[in-house]
Write a protein that holds these residues in place. Structure first.
Motif, PDB file in Angstrom:
ATOM      1  N   ILE B  18       0.874  -1.148   0.191  1.00 36.58           N
ATOM      2  CA  ILE B  18       0.176  -0.080   0.114  1.00 36.58           C
ATOM      3  C   ILE B  18       1.003   1.221   0.046  1.00 36.58           C
ATOM      4  CG2 ILE B  18      -2.016   1.203   1.430  1.00 36.58           C
ATOM      5  CD1 ILE B  18      -2.745  -1.291   2.514  1.00 36.58           C
ATOM      6  N   TYR B  20       1.344   5.264   0.811  1.00 33.40           N
ATOM      7  CA  TYR B  20       0.804   6.340   1.537  1.00 33.40           C
ATOM      8  C   TYR B  20       1.485   7.704   1.310  1.00 33.40           C
ATOM      9  CZ  TYR B  20      -1.073   2.611   4.358  1.00 33.40           C
ATOM     10  OH  TYR B  20      -1.897   1.364   4.735  1.00 33.40           O
ATOM     11  N   LYS B  25      -2.250   9.064   3.927  1.00 34.16           N
ATOM     12  CA  LYS B  25      -3.499   8.974   3.192  1.00 34.16           C
ATOM     13  C   LYS B  25      -3.173   8.120   2.338  1.00 34.16           C
ATOM     14  CE  LYS B  25      -6.508  11.104   0.212  1.00 34.16           C
ATOM     15  NZ  LYS B  25      -6.132  11.648  -1.336  1.00 34.16           N
ATOM     16  N   GLU B  26      -3.972   6.966   2.105  1.00 35.69           N
ATOM     17  CA  GLU B  26      -3.551   5.881   1.186  1.00 35.69           C
ATOM     18  C   GLU B  26      -3.763   6.346  -0.073  1.00 35.69           C
ATOM     19  OE1 GLU B  26      -5.614   2.138   1.935  1.00 35.69           O
ATOM     20  OE2 GLU B  26      -5.556   1.648  -0.378  1.00 35.69           O
ATOM     21  N   ARG B  29      -3.187   0.652  -3.793  1.00 35.57           N
ATOM     22  CA  ARG B  29      -2.691  -0.817  -3.239  1.00 35.57           C
ATOM     23  C   ARG B  29      -2.447  -1.751  -4.379  1.00 35.57           C
ATOM     24  NH1 ARG B  29      -6.089  -3.114   1.232  1.00 35.57           N
ATOM     25  NH2 ARG B  29      -6.158  -0.944   2.033  1.00 35.57           N
ATOM     26  N   ARG B 287       0.476  -0.395   6.583  1.00 36.95           N
ATOM     27  CA  ARG B 287       0.279   1.022   7.215  1.00 36.95           C
ATOM     28  C   ARG B 287       1.565   1.355   8.214  1.00 36.95           C
ATOM     29  NH1 ARG B 287      -2.975   2.245  11.709  1.00 36.95           N
ATOM     30  NH2 ARG B 287      -3.451   4.368  11.933  1.00 36.95           N
TER      31      ARG B 287
END
Lengths: 307, 307
Positions: B18, B20, B25-26, B29, B287
C-alpha cells in the motif's frame, strides 16, 4: 510333517515375520519393508507377502496359518479383504489380518484378558475383555500420544521455551541448545520443525537421562507424561465390566527403558486399582500368533481344523 | 512532486503493498503472491518486488522508501541482504526489510512503545520499548501458538476425544462429528490429519460460537486459551524495564472477532497490571511504514533525509 504358523508385525518402518512351531518355539524369521497400508496399500501388502514367502521357502513343513498385525488397518477398515489378498499371495494359507496393536496385545498378555499400554514413538492403551476391545488414546502426535517419546520431547521443549521466554533458568534449555547445536533456545524451534516424528521421539532418552540424574525440570516432564498415561489406563479399567481383568502389560521403548516413568504411572493407577498387575513385555509382537485362538482365519484351501 | 512511501505485508498466502502520502493518506494498493522467504526465497522476493513496482507504475510521484514486513525473515536472518535485493529490483528505492510481526507492531501501536498480540492461525506476543524488541511465544502449531485459531481447535478436539474415551457427554463431540461429517468421534482424528493448519484454525469459529451460546465445554476451551495468551502478555510486560509501556494492541482474526476471549485475557492481565490499556488493531499492517522512524533504510541512490 512339521506344522508351523507365521506371525507378522507390519509397521510403518519395517515388517517382521516369525515362524513358530505348535509349542511356540521360534523356527526362523524374515524382515521386509514397511507394511503400513494406509499410506501405500499395494506396497504394504507386497512387503507382508514377501516376508511370509521368504519364511515359507526357508522352512521345511506345513504352514497352517498366518496372522498379520498391520499398522493403519483400523483406518482402512477392510480386514477380511486384506487377509484374502495376502492369503492369495502366500499359497492360499489361511490368513487373518488384525491391527498391529491387537497383535501386540495378544503377545503382551499371552492371550489373556487385560490391557496393553504401548509407549514408543506414539502411544495407545488397548484393553481386552471377553473378546471385546477397548481403545483409549492413540490419536497421534498432534492430538495425543501422551507418554510417548514424541510427547516427552515436545513437553520438554515447551518447558524450555517457556523458561526461555521468562528468562528463567531451566536445565532443559541447556540440554536442547547442546542437542540441537545452536547458540540459544530461540533457534531450537526452527530446527525442531525439520525433524521427523521418530527423530523427535528419540530425543526423549536424553530427557529421561537428565531426570534420572536428579534434575527437577526433567523429572517434572516424566512425571507429567506418566500421569497422562496413568489417566488413560484408568479410563480403560473404568470401562471394563466387573469383574475387571487386572493385568496391564507395558511395551514400547519408553516403557521398556524408563523405570521412573513406569514407577510414577503404576503408583497412580494403583491408587484407584490396587489389584492392578503390571508386567513389561519385550518380545516380538509376531509371537501374538501363538496366542490367537480366533476361528476367523480365511480358508481358501482344503485345510481344516482337524487336519 | 508528490512524495509517497510503500509498506508491504509479505505473508505466507499473499502480499499486500500500500502506498501512503506523507500525511498517511492511502494512495493505492497492489496485491501479489506469497512473500514468505523461508520456503521459496526467490519467489517471495519476486512477489514483493512485483507488488511494489505495480504501485510505482500507478502513482505519479516520488517513492521515498519501501518497508517490507516479511514472514519468515527472522528464520533466515539476513534482513540487510534481503532489503538490498528488493531495492535493486524496485529502482533502487531505499528499502528496509523487517519481520511481518514487527510491521504489525508498528501499525498496531502507531509507532508507540507497547505490545502487540497476534492471534490468528498462529500466535505471538511482541513487545517494543526504546527500540528494543521482546518476543514471547510464536513457536508454531506443534510447540505453541497458544490462543490461536489452531490452538483453540486442537484443544477442543482433545477435550472431545478425552470425553469420547471416557464415554462421557461433551457438546464438542457433537460439534466435531457434525463438522467432520463422520459417524462417531473415533473417526475424527483421521480426518483432522488431512487438514492444513489454516483449515484447522478456521474451525475455531465454530467452537467460539458454541461458547457464545453458553455451552460450558466450549467456554472452558476459550477460557484456557485466553489464559495462555494472558500468560504470554504478562511475561512480555514483566520483561520491560520500568517505567513499562502499558499499551497492548490486539490483532489477528481470533482477537478481532472473539469478545469472550479478549475479555478473559484482559481481566487476567489487569490482575497483575491494572494500568494495561488494550486496543484492537484492524488496519492493514502495510500502514506500519508511516510509523517507522528507523534510519536503517538501504540507500543506493542520491536520496537523503533532507531531500
Amino acid at each position: 510333517m512339521l506344522k508351523y504358523m507365521i506371525g507378522i508385525d507390519a509397521g510403518g518402518t519395517h515388517s517382521t515375520a516369525i515362524a513358530y512351531d505348535e509349542n511356540g518355539k521360534e523356527l526362523g524369521r524374515a524382515e521386509s519393508g514397511p507394511g503400513q497400508i494406509n499410506n501405500d496399500y499395494e506396497l504394504g501388502i507386497k512387503n507382508i507377502a514377501q516376508a511370509v514367502n521368504e519364511l515359507r521357502d526357508k522352512i521345511d513343513g506345513d504352514c497352517i496359518k498366518v496372522l498379520a498385525g498391520i499398522a493403519g488397518l483400523s483406518v482402512v477398515g477392510n480386514a477380511p479383504e486384506v487377509a484374502a489378498t495376502i492369503s492369495s499371495m502366500v499359497g492360499n494359507i489361511p490368513t487373518r489380518a488384525i491391527t498391529d496393536s491387537l497383535l501386540a496385545l495378544y503377545n503382551g498378555l499371552e492371550g489373556a484378558d487385560g490391557a496393553l499400554v504401548i509407549a514408543g514413538t506414539g502411544s495407545v492403551v488397548n484393553g481386552r475383555q471377553d473378546g471385546s476391545l477397548i481403545a483409549v488414546g492413540g490419536y497421534g502426535s498432534l492430538l495425543g500420544d501422551e507418554g510417548s517419546g514424541y510427547a516427552i520431547t515436545k513437553a520438554a521443549l515447551q518447558s524450555a521455551l517457556l523458561s526461555w521466554d521468562k528468562r528463567e533458568k531451566n536445565s532443559l534449555i541447556d540440554l536442547f541448545v547442546k542437542e540441537f547445536d545452536v547458540d540459544n533456545m530461540g533457534e531450537v524451534p526452527a530446527k525442531f520443525y525439520n525433524l521427523t516424528s521418530p527423530e523427535v521421539a528419540s530425543k526423549a532418552v536424553k530427557v529421561a537421562k537428565l531426570a534420572d540424574s536428579g534434575d527437577e525440570d526433567a523429572r517434572k516432564i516424566i512425571e507429567d507424561q506418566a500421569h497422562l498415561l496413568a489417566r488413560d489406563i484408568i479410563m480403560c479399567l473404568d470401562r471394563y465390566e466387573d469383574p475387571k481383568p487386572m493385568r496391564v502389560a507395558l511395551t514400547g521403548s519408553v516403557l521398556s527403558n524408563n523405570a521412573m516413568m513406569r514407577s510414577y504411572m503404576e503408583a497412580e493407577v494403583k491408587e484407584k486399582y490396587p489389584d492392578a498387575v503390571f508386567s513389561v513385555s519385550n518380545g516380538e509382537n509376531a509371537r501374538g500368533v501363538i496366542f490367537d485362538k480366533s476361528k476367523d482365519y480365511r480358508y481358501f484351501t482344503n485345510h481344516n481344523d482337524d487336519e
